[in-house]
Structures are given as C-alpha cells and as structure tokens.
Design a protein around this motif. Structure first.
Motif, PDB file in Angstrom:
ATOM      1  N   LEU A 150       0.815  -1.203   0.000  1.00 22.77           N
ATOM      2  CA  LEU A 150       0.000   0.000   0.000  1.00 22.77           C
ATOM      3  C   LEU A 150       0.855   1.263   0.000  1.00 22.77           C
ATOM      4  CD1 LEU A 150      -2.588  -1.252   2.620  1.00 22.77           C
ATOM      5  CD2 LEU A 150      -2.760  -1.334   0.143  1.00 22.77           C
ATOM      6  N   ARG A 151       0.372   2.299  -0.640  1.00 24.77           N
ATOM      7  CA  ARG A 151       1.071   3.575  -0.693  1.00 24.77           C
ATOM      8  C   ARG A 151       0.841   4.346   0.615  1.00 24.77           C
ATOM      9  NH1 ARG A 151       3.915   4.165  -5.727  1.00 24.77           N
ATOM     10  NH2 ARG A 151       3.838   6.408  -5.351  1.00 24.77           N
ATOM     11  N   SER A 152       1.893   4.893   1.172  1.00 21.01           N
ATOM     12  CA  SER A 152       1.752   5.733   2.359  1.00 21.01           C
ATOM     13  C   SER A 152       1.055   7.040   1.966  1.00 21.01           C
ATOM     14  CB  SER A 152       3.123   6.059   2.956  1.00 21.01           C
ATOM     15  OG  SER A 152       3.769   4.885   3.377  1.00 21.01           O
ATOM     16  N   GLY A 153       0.157   7.497   2.832  1.00 25.17           N
ATOM     17  CA  GLY A 153      -0.499   8.778   2.607  1.00 25.17           C
ATOM     18  C   GLY A 153      -1.656   8.746   1.642  1.00 25.17           C
ATOM     19  N   LEU A 154      -2.022   7.574   1.157  1.00 18.22           N
ATOM     20  CA  LEU A 154      -3.165   7.476   0.245  1.00 18.22           C
ATOM     21  C   LEU A 154      -4.439   7.906   0.957  1.00 18.22           C
ATOM     22  CD1 LEU A 154      -4.078   6.498  -2.592  1.00 18.22           C
ATOM     23  CD2 LEU A 154      -4.501   4.280  -1.568  1.00 18.22           C
ATOM     24  N   THR A 155      -4.614   7.423   2.169  1.00 20.51           N
ATOM     25  CA  THR A 155      -5.670   7.897   3.059  1.00 20.51           C
ATOM     26  C   THR A 155      -5.016   8.256   4.385  1.00 20.51           C
ATOM     27  OG1 THR A 155      -6.133   5.612   3.732  1.00 20.51           O
ATOM     28  CG2 THR A 155      -7.538   6.558   2.016  1.00 20.51           C
ATOM     29  N   VAL A 156      -5.553   9.238   5.071  1.00 26.03           N
ATOM     30  CA  VAL A 156      -4.969   9.723   6.319  1.00 26.03           C
ATOM     31  C   VAL A 156      -6.062   9.760   7.384  1.00 26.03           C
ATOM     32  CG1 VAL A 156      -3.804  11.660   7.455  1.00 26.03           C
ATOM     33  CG2 VAL A 156      -3.274  11.122   5.067  1.00 26.03           C
ATOM     34  N   TYR A 157      -5.740   9.206   8.548  1.00 25.52           N
ATOM     35  CA  TYR A 157      -6.690   9.168   9.661  1.00 25.52           C
ATOM     36  C   TYR A 157      -6.136   9.992  10.821  1.00 25.52           C
ATOM     37  CZ  TYR A 157      -9.238   7.321  13.702  1.00 25.52           C
ATOM     38  OH  TYR A 157      -9.975   7.205  14.857  1.00 25.52           O
ATOM     39  N   SER A 158      -6.893  11.025  11.227  1.00 30.80           N
ATOM     40  CA  SER A 158      -6.449  11.865  12.340  1.00 30.80           C
ATOM     41  C   SER A 158      -6.636  11.137  13.658  1.00 30.80           C
ATOM     42  CB  SER A 158      -7.277  13.157  12.357  1.00 30.80           C
ATOM     43  OG  SER A 158      -6.997  13.894  13.527  1.00 30.80           O
ATOM     44  N   LEU A 159      -5.675  11.283  14.565  1.00 31.73           N
ATOM     45  CA  LEU A 159      -5.742  10.646  15.876  1.00 31.73           C
ATOM     46  C   LEU A 159      -6.319  11.570  16.948  1.00 31.73           C
ATOM     47  CD1 LEU A 159      -2.281   8.853  15.763  1.00 31.73           C
ATOM     48  CD2 LEU A 159      -4.521   7.797  15.500  1.00 31.73           C
ATOM     49  N   SER A 160      -6.701  12.767  16.546  1.00 31.75           N
ATOM     50  CA  SER A 160      -7.345  13.720  17.459  1.00 31.75           C
ATOM     51  C   SER A 160      -8.707  14.099  16.924  1.00 31.75           C
ATOM     52  CB  SER A 160      -6.487  14.987  17.611  1.00 31.75           C
ATOM     53  OG  SER A 160      -5.249  14.667  18.237  1.00 31.75           O
ATOM     54  N   GLU A 161      -9.532  14.645  17.805  1.00 30.80           N
ATOM     55  CA  GLU A 161     -10.904  15.033  17.404  1.00 30.80           C
ATOM     56  C   GLU A 161     -10.841  16.079  16.292  1.00 30.80           C
ATOM     57  OE1 GLU A 161     -13.225  13.276  18.924  1.00 30.80           O
ATOM     58  OE2 GLU A 161     -11.750  12.392  20.251  1.00 30.80           O
TER      59      GLU A 161
END
Length: 335
Positions: free
Chosen positions: A324-335
């Motif tokens: 998988l490519r890094s940064g293809l989707t990004v998930y925030s760990l904060s609200e």
C-alpha cells in the motif's frame, strides 16, 4: 491536496497491476481488538522499533500507513463491494510504477451498518503485513488512555488505519535467500553435505523454481539444482517446523553454513519473490553472493495456523501483496 471527509465513511480500494488486481476496504480497527487477540499476529516485533513508531505517531498525530489485514471470504461483503465498484470511482490515478489506484466512498448508513455488522461477526482477522504499525498504534492508544482517566473508548486514538482484504484477494510470494560464502566448503563438498538431507537433481543452466512444499531451488556455480527434503526431516505436525524457511535454517543454513541468526548475520540477505529467479542468478553471477535458495511460497492457511497456535514465523518468511502507498488515506488521531 488533502480533502477532509465531513462524515464517517469507508473506502473501497482497488489496486490494478498488469497481471493482477486487488480489491479491499480501508477502515479503522480498535486497539482493543489488538490487545484481546481478535487481531491475530504471526511475527514478533522489535521493542525499540515499536517505541520509535509510537513516538512518530504521537508527534504527527495522524495515521497514514494502513496495516494490511486479511479476513475470511464473505459473500455479503463481496456483494456490497462489487456493487460499489460499478460506480464511478471518487479517486483514480496511476503511479510511476504503472499501478492504477481507484477508491470508492461507502457513506450510506445502510452500507456502513452492513459492513460493520459482517466484520463484527468475525472471530478474528489476521495481520498480513504491518506488525510494527499495529503494535505502535496500540502503544500510543494505551499511553493516551493512561493520560486521560476519563476516556470513553470512542476517542480517535483508540483506533488505527487498516486495509482489509479477503484471503482470496491477497497474494503471498516467496522470500528467497542468498548467502555470501559456503563456510569454507567447495561447491562439490557443499552439495555432498546437502545430499544427506535432500534429494538433489541437477537442472543445468535452465532456471528452476520450487514447485511444491519442501522443494527448493539452488543456484550455485552457474547451475540450478532442485532440492527436495527427505521425508524424515519434515515436521508436518508442527505449524512452524513445516515451513520451508524453518527446514532451510535447521538443515542447511545453521549446520552447514553456520548461519544461525538470520536477523543479525551479515552473510545472508533476502530477495522478494516478486523479483523473480533472475535476480538470484544475477547476484550469484556477479560474485556478490556464493549461492541462492529459492523457496516455495507460504500459504495463507500456514500463516493462519501459526497465528492461531500462538507461534511466530521466522524472519522474512512472506512477501504479501498488495503493497500500500503511504499517505493514500490519512486518519487523524485527534478530534
């Protein structure tokens, strides 16, 4: 350009190569499932690397490298996925390695509910690639919980990014070995030692690839050989001992070549099977390496047997695709 989704959603992701395509689901999984064993592992992780990745996540405060998970084939999930990919993809691009990437959004409440419920029914999922990413995400979540006594379990740090592919969608390639020397043995002496535990067939100059479990290819001094383990050395009732990487270590690398620790010995290197047998020949013919061993790929069932029994695989046992490519989707760990 980053686009923030305004409502919860999953993504269907397809990676298309010339010879194969892979379709899976990008979603988050709970760190609790990692701690309680719902997420099954088959590799040990290095403590220092876990901590380093955990600190990295803590500073960045986002997850951009999904862990590759596998799950049993599921007709309901297949049906939903097939319906989704009939629509126009939300994102579609080609990378410099000539791989096509397509993403479809799954945002309808009914579809989200269906996917969530089907995964909830599964007793376990398996890490196919990304053990350190899983461990570091779980460590980060735990440390943030410890610093937040009033946590509810719904905070974003309680989850981390994954790409879920059914077992039929994954491809496991072999991870081959090359060694720098024969531990003082001549080629002839080396083959004589191997003949004690293996049936050897000279294949000459024609490239040879392992054709079954317990069959190996050997490239030595310009010739290819087929090595087949004699029946008495196979441990078919041992989920780790049955692996060809274990047989190679126990009966060739350690006793004959004095390569005991594959993680630290500089005399051994690893070549992903996707590079083909030509790469093994190239490294030996160049003089960089003395011999090369081609292995038969580990099966998905072997991987699951090891994870289910609480065992771990030797280092560099599998090369799993898709990568998988890094940064293809990004998930925030904060609200």
């Amino acid at each position: 350009v980053f686009i923030q989704d305004t409502s919860p959603c999953f993504y269907i992701y397809r990676q298309e190569k010339q010879e194969f395509s892979y379709t899976g689901i990008i979603a988050c999984t709970s760190i609790d499932d990692y701690f309680n064993g719902v997420i099954k592992i088959h590799e040990h992780t290095l403590t220092m690397r876990e901590k380093k990745l955990k600190e990295y996540l803590d500073v960045c405060d986002f997850n951009a490298e999904p862990v590759l998970f596998s799950y049993p084939d599921n007709d309901i999930i297949n049906s939903l996925t097939n319906n989704a990919v009939e629509r126009e993809p939300v994102y579609y691009f080609t990378t410099t390695d000539k791989v096509n990437h397509k993403l479809w959004m799954v945002s309808h409440k009914e579809e989200i509910s269906t996917l969530t419920e089907e995964f909830r029914k599964m007793p376990s999922v398996y890490i196919a690639d990304g053990h350190h990413r899983s461990a570091s995400s779980a460590l980060l979540g735990k440390s943030r919980r410890d610093a937040d006594p009033g946590y509810t379990g719904k905070e974003f740090y309680n989850f981390y990014l994954g790409a879920f592919f059914s077992e039929k969608q994954l491809r496991i390639f072999n991870f081959n070995r090359v060694v720098k020397d024969l531990n003082g043995l001549s080629g002839k002496m080396f083959l004589e030692r191997l003949s004690e535990k293996f049936d050897i067939e000279n294949k000459g100059g024609s490239s040879y690839e392992a054709v079954s479990l317990h069959n190996f290819s050997l490239y030595l001094e310009g010739k290819w050989y087929s090595l087949t383990a004699k029946k008495e050395i196979s441990k078919d009732n041992d989920p780790v001992g049955i692996l060809d990487v274990s047989i190679l270590l126990e009966h060739i690398l350690a006793p004959v070549l004095n390569i005991v620790d594959m993680k630290t010995d500089p005399r051994i290197s690893f070549v992903p099977g996707v590079k083909g047998m030509g790469e093994l020949k190239k490294q030996v013919d160049s003089g960089k390496m003395a011999a090369a061993f081609g292995l038969y790929p580990v099966t998905m069932q072997q991987l699951k047997n090891i994870a289910d029994s609480g065992n771990v695989m030797p280092p560099k046992s599998t090369w799993v695709e898709p990568k998988l490519r890094s940064g293809l989707t990004v998930y925030s760990l904060s609200e």
